[in-house]
Motif scaffolding. Structure first.
Motif, short mmCIF file in Angstrom:
data_model
loop_
_atom_site.label_atom_id
_atom_site.label_comp_id
_atom_site.label_asym_id
_atom_site.label_seq_id
_atom_site.Cartn_x
_atom_site.Cartn_y
_atom_site.Cartn_z
N UNK A 151 0.09 -11.28 3.08
CA UNK A 151 0.87 -10.24 2.41
C UNK A 151 1.51 -9.30 3.43
N UNK A 152 0.78 -8.96 4.49
CA UNK A 152 1.33 -8.10 5.54
C UNK A 152 2.48 -8.79 6.26
N UNK A 153 2.38 -10.11 6.46
CA UNK A 153 3.48 -10.86 7.08
C UNK A 153 4.71 -10.85 6.18
N UNK A 154 4.50 -10.97 4.87
CA UNK A 154 5.62 -10.92 3.93
C UNK A 154 6.29 -9.55 3.96
N UNK A 155 5.48 -8.49 4.03
CA UNK A 155 6.04 -7.14 4.14
C UNK A 155 6.88 -7.00 5.40
N UNK A 157 8.48 -9.38 7.00
CA UNK A 157 9.72 -10.14 6.84
C UNK A 157 10.73 -9.37 5.98
N UNK A 158 10.27 -8.74 4.91
CA UNK A 158 11.17 -7.99 4.04
C UNK A 158 11.82 -6.82 4.78
N UNK A 159 11.02 -6.11 5.55
CA UNK A 159 11.55 -4.95 6.28
C UNK A 159 12.47 -5.39 7.41
N UNK A 160 12.11 -6.45 8.13
CA UNK A 160 12.96 -6.93 9.23
C UNK A 160 14.30 -7.45 8.73
N UNK A 161 14.30 -8.04 7.53
CA UNK A 161 15.53 -8.59 6.97
C UNK A 161 16.42 -7.51 6.35
N UNK A 162 15.91 -6.29 6.25
CA UNK A 162 16.68 -5.22 5.65
C UNK A 162 16.76 -5.28 4.14
N UNK A 163 15.87 -6.06 3.51
CA UNK A 163 15.88 -6.16 2.05
C UNK A 163 15.51 -4.84 1.39
N UNK A 164 14.61 -4.10 2.01
CA UNK A 164 14.15 -2.82 1.49
C UNK A 164 13.89 -1.87 2.65
N UNK A 165 13.68 -0.61 2.31
CA UNK A 165 13.33 0.40 3.32
C UNK A 165 11.84 0.65 3.37
N UNK A 166 11.14 0.29 2.29
CA UNK A 166 9.70 0.59 2.21
C UNK A 166 9.00 -0.55 1.48
N UNK A 167 7.73 -0.76 1.82
CA UNK A 167 6.91 -1.77 1.15
C UNK A 167 5.56 -1.16 0.80
N UNK A 168 5.17 -1.35 -0.45
CA UNK A 168 3.80 -1.03 -0.86
C UNK A 168 3.01 -2.33 -0.77
N UNK A 169 2.05 -2.36 0.13
CA UNK A 169 1.19 -3.53 0.34
C UNK A 169 -0.15 -3.26 -0.33
N UNK A 170 -0.56 -4.15 -1.21
CA UNK A 170 -1.80 -3.93 -1.96
C UNK A 170 -2.63 -5.21 -1.95
N UNK A 171 -3.92 -5.07 -1.73
CA UNK A 171 -4.86 -6.18 -1.79
C UNK A 171 -5.99 -5.82 -2.75
N UNK A 172 -6.37 -6.76 -3.60
CA UNK A 172 -7.44 -6.48 -4.57
C UNK A 172 -8.18 -7.76 -4.90
N UNK A 173 -9.48 -7.65 -5.09
CA UNK A 173 -10.32 -8.73 -5.62
C UNK A 173 -11.53 -8.10 -6.27
N UNK A 174 -12.07 -8.82 -7.26
CA UNK A 174 -13.20 -8.30 -8.01
C UNK A 174 -14.31 -9.35 -8.11
N UNK A 175 -15.49 -8.89 -8.49
CA UNK A 175 -16.65 -9.77 -8.66
C UNK A 175 -16.90 -9.99 -10.15
N UNK A 176 -17.45 -11.14 -10.47
CA UNK A 176 -17.87 -11.44 -11.84
C UNK A 176 -19.02 -12.44 -11.73
N UNK A 177 -20.11 -12.17 -12.45
CA UNK A 177 -21.29 -13.02 -12.33
C UNK A 177 -20.99 -14.46 -12.73
N UNK A 178 -20.15 -14.65 -13.76
CA UNK A 178 -19.80 -16.01 -14.19
C UNK A 178 -18.99 -16.73 -13.12
N UNK A 179 -18.06 -16.01 -12.51
CA UNK A 179 -17.24 -16.60 -11.45
C UNK A 179 -18.12 -16.99 -10.26
#
Length: 298
Positions: A151-155, A157-179
């Motif tokens: 995800x950080x590499x994608x951010x 690439x977006x900034x280097x290409x000038x697609x946007x001026x800012x990137x919100x980078x978010x990572x999330x994962x959760x636990x579940x006993x069944x999983x």
């Protein structure tokens, strides 16, 4: 070699607590684990908008709001040219298991459409973009242990290409006993199972800010502290040894968020001048690929 990005803001919602709790544990306090607290979301967003938002997305949303507030990016005109890059290994594991349970209980024709929709990996990014008003490109990266680095590499690439001026980078994962019963490898080891979300506001490199850079298939910088996660943290790697290698696994287990949490610790170290450069190394178990996220202080 990728270019460095500036970190304008950071947010953390985790079993350990927030950024202050993580910093305190880093200084030697005994960690206290609990279910991540997302109750403060009710005061930040209209309650009706959160009615059908699953827990993993609430964790990501709260971490994102914290980061955006710290960066001063909550204005509509700012979010108009902001991209969202969402990294997750398993997305909403609870909703995935709810969907599978609904098939077993009711059959495929009466399975839960709500659980199915929230089990799709890119649903989290869609929910965040809608609730926060982000109008730029929206990506979801699922690369297991290397999801945050991808995800950080994608951010970058977006900034280097000038697609946007800012990137919100978010990572999330959760636990579940069944999983976890379906994936018993995450039950191995003595470390506690933790979950949460990390969010960073990233821009092109600016003076006076902490910097982040992603390097693939390289070795960490000599004479700099190294935080190791994934298979790089295990004795089998043959590299995670010596005074400069730090295995933070005892803090937050061995889950897919480990590298993102290492980066949060490294940002704290860099900001407090305890280390000018910290290398956060993660090696994937299946692919064998390795990613380094290099963090430099302001």
């Amino acid at each position: 070699m990728s270019t460095a990005l500036s970190v304008a803001g950071a947010g953390l919602v985790h079993s350990l607590g927030g950024k202050d709790a993580l910093a305190a544990v880093q200084l030697g306090q005994t960690p206290v684990f609990s279910t991540p607290d997302v109750s403060s979301l009710a005061a930040l967003l209209p309650g009706v908008s959160l009615r059908r938002i699953p827990r993993y997305a609430r964790m990501a949303l709260l971490a994102a709001v914290q980061a955006l507030d710290e960066a001063g990016w909550r204005q509509k005109e700012v979010l108009h040219n902001t991209a969202l890059v969402f990294g997750t290994a398993y997305s909403s594991s609870q909703m995935s298991m709810d969907f599978m349970d609904s098939i077993l209980d009711n059959g495929p024709h009466l399975s839960s459409p709500t659980a199915f929709s929230h089990a799709v990996n890119n649903m989290g990014a869609g929910l965040l973009s809608l609730l926060l008003g982000i109008e730029g490109p929206c990506f979801t990266i699922s690369q297991f242990e290397l999801s945050f680095a991808g995800a950080a590499s994608t951010a970058t690439a977006l900034l280097n290409a000038g697609r946007v001026e800012r990137v919100l980078l978010c990572a999330v994962d959760e636990c579940d006993s069944r999983f976890l019963h379906c994936c018993p490898q995450y039950l191995q080891g003595k470390h506690p199972l933790t979950e949460g979300a990390v969010a960073l506001c990233l821009t092109r490199e600016m003076a006076g800010t902490s910097l982040l850079r992603v390097c693939w298939e390289q070795q960490p910088e000599v004479c700099a502290p190294v935080f190791a996660s994934g298979t790089a943290a295990g004795p089998a790697s043959g590299t995670a040894s010596g005074p400069d290698w730090i295995n933070n696994e005892y803090l937050y287990g061995h889950g897919p968020l480990a590298q993102a949490l290492d980066v949060m610790l490294a940002l704290n170290m860099a900001q407090t001048a305890r280390a000018k450069v910290v290398n956060c190394v993660c090696a994937a178990a299946v692919s064998g690929r390795q990613a380094i996220i290099e963090v430099r202080g302001a």
